[in-house]
Design a protein around this motif. Structure first.
Motif, PDB file in Angstrom:
ATOM      1  N   ALA A 123      -2.419   0.799   4.438  1.00 60.95           N
ATOM      2  CA  ALA A 123      -1.027   1.215   4.246  1.00 60.95           C
ATOM      3  C   ALA A 123      -0.245   0.994   5.532  1.00 60.95           C
ATOM      4  CB  ALA A 123      -0.951   2.679   3.832  1.00 60.95           C
TER       5      ALA A 123
ATOM      6  N   ILE B 282       6.700   2.807   2.398  1.00 62.82           N
ATOM      7  CA  ILE B 282       5.280   2.609   2.682  1.00 62.82           C
ATOM      8  C   ILE B 282       4.801   1.401   1.890  1.00 62.82           C
ATOM      9  CG2 ILE B 282       2.946   3.565   2.515  1.00 62.82           C
ATOM     10  CD1 ILE B 282       4.124   6.335   2.653  1.00 62.82           C
TER      11      ILE B 282
ATOM     12  N   ARG C  86       1.746  -0.331   0.424  1.00 66.83           N
ATOM     13  CA  ARG C  86       0.378   0.079   0.061  1.00 66.83           C
ATOM     14  C   ARG C  86      -0.402  -1.097  -0.493  1.00 66.83           C
ATOM     15  NH1 ARG C  86       4.236   3.433  -1.952  1.00 66.83           N
ATOM     16  NH2 ARG C  86       4.232   5.637  -1.315  1.00 66.83           N
TER      17      ARG C  86
ATOM     18  N   MET D 196      -1.488   3.654  -6.898  1.00 71.65           N
ATOM     19  CA  MET D 196      -1.014   3.245  -5.577  1.00 71.65           C
ATOM     20  C   MET D 196       0.332   3.888  -5.243  1.00 71.65           C
ATOM     21  SD  MET D 196      -3.371   1.343  -4.350  1.00 71.65           S
ATOM     22  CE  MET D 196      -2.445   0.820  -2.938  1.00 71.65           C
TER      23      MET D 196
ATOM     24  N   TYR E 103      -4.491   7.853   2.611  1.00 70.05           N
ATOM     25  CA  TYR E 103      -5.219   6.768   3.290  1.00 70.05           C
ATOM     26  C   TYR E 103      -6.001   7.306   4.477  1.00 70.05           C
ATOM     27  CZ  TYR E 103      -3.020   3.040   0.581  1.00 70.05           C
ATOM     28  OH  TYR E 103      -2.643   2.195  -0.437  1.00 70.05           O
TER      29      TYR E 103
END
Length: 337
Positions: free
Chosen positions: A208, A215, A217, A227, A235
């Motif tokens: 990430a 963010i 991912r 996700m 994470y």
């Protein structure tokens, strides 16, 4: 490491003693970093070469660059795909697998059959032979790509940067590339995708990136819905679990990826458990204390294509013969310069 090999279903870049198959261009590049040939098993050489994609690539490259300047994102994506997909056809798997209701002569039935609407479906396997299947062309394209990737990583390291992660055609580092290496519309140069303030790398294709706006991912095998719900803390928790050698499980709702999967299950969605194992076999050795990784060390016993006949030959003769092969390849590499 420069040279990659396939081992146990994974493509790794090890150090040590191992058998390798690749192009002479990649071998020459690797020897600049201290690689040595101990034995030559086989050499295939094409006396002629041609820029088979030159006209095609130049056409779509110019169209892609023009679309980029005009801000036409859709057309730019099409031009990019036209370049990439032709290369993929040259190394496309010749094995065809499909489901049929009748297995004809010459076809091989594999896997399990299933019933749907009073019909029995059988999975078959066959080979496809086409003129565009030219694996030596695809092998050289990927070889040159790996060389380009390695050169960029080494340039960053020599410039005091840290290479935190890389994939087939991307590098994540703590320093921006020099301006002369960055141009999103020119072949052979790099595109700066984004800048970020925080990054967490758990495993290959599982990481990430935190930017000011969002963010980013990545998680191969995880559904989009899963996700989108994951945070940087999630994470971080995954990484902590791996460092402790623990395992994590995540339940996620998945949709059938193919029509065949739907026909077999009869479900539009299903709940599956994604397991992250602390003892997962990965492409590098993971240090749980520091969070850093290092190359896998291989010490393979080299084999020969003519191993059965070599067994009866004296060791000294084998070594002399192999040394001559190595010397011949080294001489040949020098002539290519």
């Amino acid at each position: 490491p420069v040279l990659g090999v396939s081992r146990q279903g994974k493509y790794i870049f090890p150090v040590g003693n191992f058998e390798w198959t690749g192009t002479l261009s990649e071998l020459r590049y690797a020897m600049q970093y201290g690689y040595e040939m101990r034995e030559v098993l086989e050499l295939v050489y094409w006396p002629q070469k041609a820029y088979v994609y030159e006209e095609y690539i130049n056409h779509w490259s110019a169209a892609k660059e023009k679309a980029g300047r005009e801000g036409n994102k859709g057309k730019r994506v099409i031009c990019k795909n036209m370049q990439n997909h032709l290369f993929g056809k040259s190394i496309q798997d010749q094995t065809i697998r499909r489901y049929v209701t009748e297995v004809l002569e010459g076809k091989t039935e594999i896997g399990e059959s299933f019933e749907y609407v009073d019909e029995t479906y059988h999975q078959i396997e066959a080979k496809s032979y086409t003129d565009y299947y030219q694996p030596q062309v695809g092998a050289h394209v990927t070889s040159y790509a790996r060389i380009t990737l390695h050169k960029a990583m080494m340039a960053q390291i020599e410039n005091g940067g840290i290479v935190a992660y890389c994939d087939t055609d991307s590098i994540i580092t703590d320093k921006a590339f020099p301006d002369h290496l960055v141009d999103s519309d020119r072949l052979g140069l790099w595109k700066e995708e984004k800048r970020f303030s925080e990054a967490i790398f758990v495993l290959p294709k599982l990481y990430a990136l935190q930017t000011e706006e969002e963010i980013t991912r990545k998680g191969r095998g995880y559904s989009r819905e899963t996700m989108e719900k994951m945070t940087m803390k999630d994470y971080s928790a995954m990484l902590d679990a791996l460092r402790k050698g623990e395992s994590m499980t995540i339940e996620q709702v998945e949709k059938p990826s193919t029509l065949t999967e739907y026909l077999k299950t009869g479900e539009f969605s299903m709940i599956r458990t994604k397991r992250l194992s602390g003892n997962a076999r990965e492409k590098r050795v993971f240090d749980r204390e520091t969070g850093l990784s290092s190359p896998i060390i291989l010490d393979e016993v080299l084999t020969s294509i003519e191993q059965s006949s070599i067994i009866e030959t004296e060791t000294e003769e084998i070594e002399a013969e192999q040394q001559k092969k190595v010397d011949d390849v080294l001489t040949f590499l020098q002539t290519l310069n």
